[in-house]
Write a protein that holds these residues in place. Structure first.
Motif, PDB file in Angstrom:
ATOM      1  N   CYS A  36    -142.805 -40.714  53.603  1.00 46.88           N
ATOM      2  CA  CYS A  36    -142.454 -40.140  52.257  1.00 46.88           C
ATOM      3  C   CYS A  36    -141.006 -40.449  51.700  1.00 46.88           C
ATOM      4  CB  CYS A  36    -141.811 -38.638  52.572  1.00 46.88           C
ATOM      5  SG  CYS A  36    -143.444 -37.764  52.794  1.00 46.88           S
ATOM      6  N   ARG A  39    -141.525 -44.035  50.088  1.00 43.37           N
ATOM      7  CA  ARG A  39    -142.206 -43.685  48.522  1.00 43.37           C
ATOM      8  C   ARG A  39    -141.148 -43.480  47.680  1.00 43.37           C
ATOM      9  NH1 ARG A  39    -147.356 -40.204  50.372  1.00 43.37           N
ATOM     10  NH2 ARG A  39    -148.775 -41.935  50.695  1.00 43.37           N
ATOM     11  N   LYS A  43    -139.915 -45.444  44.218  1.00 46.89           N
ATOM     12  CA  LYS A  43    -139.457 -44.870  42.972  1.00 46.89           C
ATOM     13  C   LYS A  43    -138.267 -45.236  42.224  1.00 46.89           C
ATOM     14  CE  LYS A  43    -142.595 -40.916  44.109  1.00 46.89           C
ATOM     15  NZ  LYS A  43    -142.582 -39.610  44.392  1.00 46.89           N
TER      16      LYS A  43
END
Length: 66
Positions: A36, A39, A43
């Protein structure tokens, strides 16, 4: 240009922070949390890449004119 430079720095800091947090989560044995964090780092990297494509004039030292 000042605003773009500030945003550029903030995004760079967020990429670094989320990457380091993800690595720590892997080291601590929590791969789901690590994924998480990484990720989110991706972004922020995408935001940086997009910002780098926007030239705002002759004084833009982040995205030089072509």
């Amino acid at each position: 240009m000042f605003a773009k430079a500030v945003i550029w720095r903030l995004i760079s800091n967020m990429v670094h922070w989320h990457t380091e947090a993800g690595k720590r989560q892997f080291e601590d044995g929590d791969p789901e949390s690590a994924v998480c964090w990484l990720r989110d780092a991706g972004k922020f990297q995408a935001m940086a890449n997009l910002l780098q494509t926007i030239n705002i004039g002759p004084d833009d030292f982040i995205t030089p004119a072509e």
